[in-house]
Design a protein around this motif. Structure first.
Motif, PDB file in Angstrom:
ATOM      1  N   ALA A  86     -16.206   1.827  48.811  1.00 45.76           N
ATOM      2  CA  ALA A  86     -15.529   1.170  47.690  1.00 45.76           C
ATOM      3  C   ALA A  86     -14.267   0.455  48.170  1.00 45.76           C
ATOM      4  O   ALA A  86     -14.028  -0.710  47.817  1.00 45.76           O
ATOM      5  CB  ALA A  86     -15.190   2.182  46.597  1.00 45.76           C
ATOM      6  N   ALA A  87     -13.453   1.131  48.976  1.00 46.97           N
ATOM      7  CA  ALA A  87     -12.224   0.526  49.481  1.00 46.97           C
ATOM      8  C   ALA A  87     -12.531  -0.674  50.369  1.00 46.97           C
ATOM      9  O   ALA A  87     -11.830  -1.693  50.310  1.00 46.97           O
ATOM     10  CB  ALA A  87     -11.398   1.558  50.230  1.00 46.97           C
ATOM     11  N   SER A  88     -13.572  -0.568  51.171  1.00 47.12           N
ATOM     12  CA  SER A  88     -13.953  -1.692  52.027  1.00 47.12           C
ATOM     13  C   SER A  88     -14.382  -2.899  51.194  1.00 47.12           C
ATOM     14  O   SER A  88     -13.984  -4.033  51.486  1.00 47.12           O
ATOM     15  CB  SER A  88     -15.092  -1.288  52.965  1.00 47.12           C
ATOM     16  N   LEU A  89     -15.154  -2.657  50.158  1.00 47.70           N
ATOM     17  CA  LEU A  89     -15.624  -3.757  49.307  1.00 47.70           C
ATOM     18  C   LEU A  89     -14.476  -4.421  48.556  1.00 47.70           C
ATOM     19  O   LEU A  89     -14.395  -5.653  48.511  1.00 47.70           O
ATOM     20  CB  LEU A  89     -16.687  -3.265  48.326  1.00 47.70           C
ATOM     21  N   VAL A  90     -13.596  -3.611  47.970  1.00 45.84           N
ATOM     22  CA  VAL A  90     -12.493  -4.228  47.221  1.00 45.84           C
ATOM     23  C   VAL A  90     -11.490  -4.890  48.161  1.00 45.84           C
ATOM     24  O   VAL A  90     -10.875  -5.888  47.792  1.00 45.84           O
ATOM     25  CB  VAL A  90     -11.817  -3.251  46.229  1.00 45.84           C
ATOM     26  N   SER A  91     -11.348  -4.374  49.380  1.00 49.88           N
ATOM     27  CA  SER A  91     -10.499  -5.042  50.375  1.00 49.88           C
ATOM     28  C   SER A  91     -11.097  -6.382  50.778  1.00 49.88           C
ATOM     29  O   SER A  91     -10.382  -7.371  50.935  1.00 49.88           O
ATOM     30  CB  SER A  91     -10.334  -4.177  51.623  1.00 49.88           C
ATOM     31  N   PHE A  92     -12.409  -6.401  50.954  1.00 48.21           N
ATOM     32  CA  PHE A  92     -13.109  -7.625  51.322  1.00 48.21           C
ATOM     33  C   PHE A  92     -12.887  -8.690  50.251  1.00 48.21           C
ATOM     34  O   PHE A  92     -12.494  -9.821  50.542  1.00 48.21           O
ATOM     35  CB  PHE A  92     -14.603  -7.331  51.510  1.00 48.21           C
ATOM     36  N   LEU A  93     -13.114  -8.308  48.996  1.00 47.81           N
ATOM     37  CA  LEU A  93     -12.908  -9.230  47.881  1.00 47.81           C
ATOM     38  C   LEU A  93     -11.448  -9.662  47.793  1.00 47.81           C
ATOM     39  O   LEU A  93     -11.150 -10.835  47.540  1.00 47.81           O
ATOM     40  CB  LEU A  93     -13.361  -8.587  46.568  1.00 47.81           C
TER      41      LEU A  93
END
Length: 146
Positions: free
Chosen positions: A113-120
């Motif tokens: 989740a943190a990786s995805l929201v960081s990516f976005l």
């Protein structure tokens, strides 16, 4: 390079990123962080450290806006910004997100989740910087070698 334009892009990106951070990191993921009390500060303690977090993100936005300006190739601002954001997202994914998951005792769910929201987040920041930064009139624009 026009440092006023870089500063404007950095400050606007910081405002957008700060709003994103409050909404996504604090509100949407805050409950997930609470599941790891040995790793994350309690909410009240995190809130007490927000000025430091905001100062750090402002510093980062100035660095990102400067890097963007140095590599600007003359394309449409938002398109160039999204491309830049994707590259920064890949960098943070590889250097930060995966490294944190490998080093800290995090569950896979919060790590993903943190990786995805960081990516976005990086794509949004790049788009904002690309939208806001305009090279000075007559500034030489670097063309890609590819």
């Amino acid at each position: 390079m026009d440092y006023k334009r870089i500063a404007l892009a950095a400050v606007v990106a910081w405002v957008v990123d700060s709003a994103y951070g409050v909404i996504v990191w604090m509100k949407l993921l805050g409950g997930e962080f609470a599941k790891y009390p040995a790793l994350f500060r309690p909410e009240a303690d995190m809130n007490a450290h927000l000025p430091l977090a905001f100062a750090g993100s402002l510093l980062a936005m100035f660095a990102l806006a400067y890097i963007y300006a140095k590599g600007y190739e003359g394309g449409k601002g938002v398109t160039e910004g999204i491309r830049f954001g994707i590259l920064m997202a890949l960098f943070t994914l590889g250097f930060v997100s995966i490294g944190i998951y490998a080093s800290f005792n995090l569950g896979r769910r919060i790590a993903v989740a943190a990786s995805l929201v960081s990516f976005l987040e990086m794509i949004i920041v790049g788009a904002v910087i690309g939208l806001m930064y305009k090279p000075a009139a007559g500034q030489a624009v670097r063309k890609a070698a590819m």
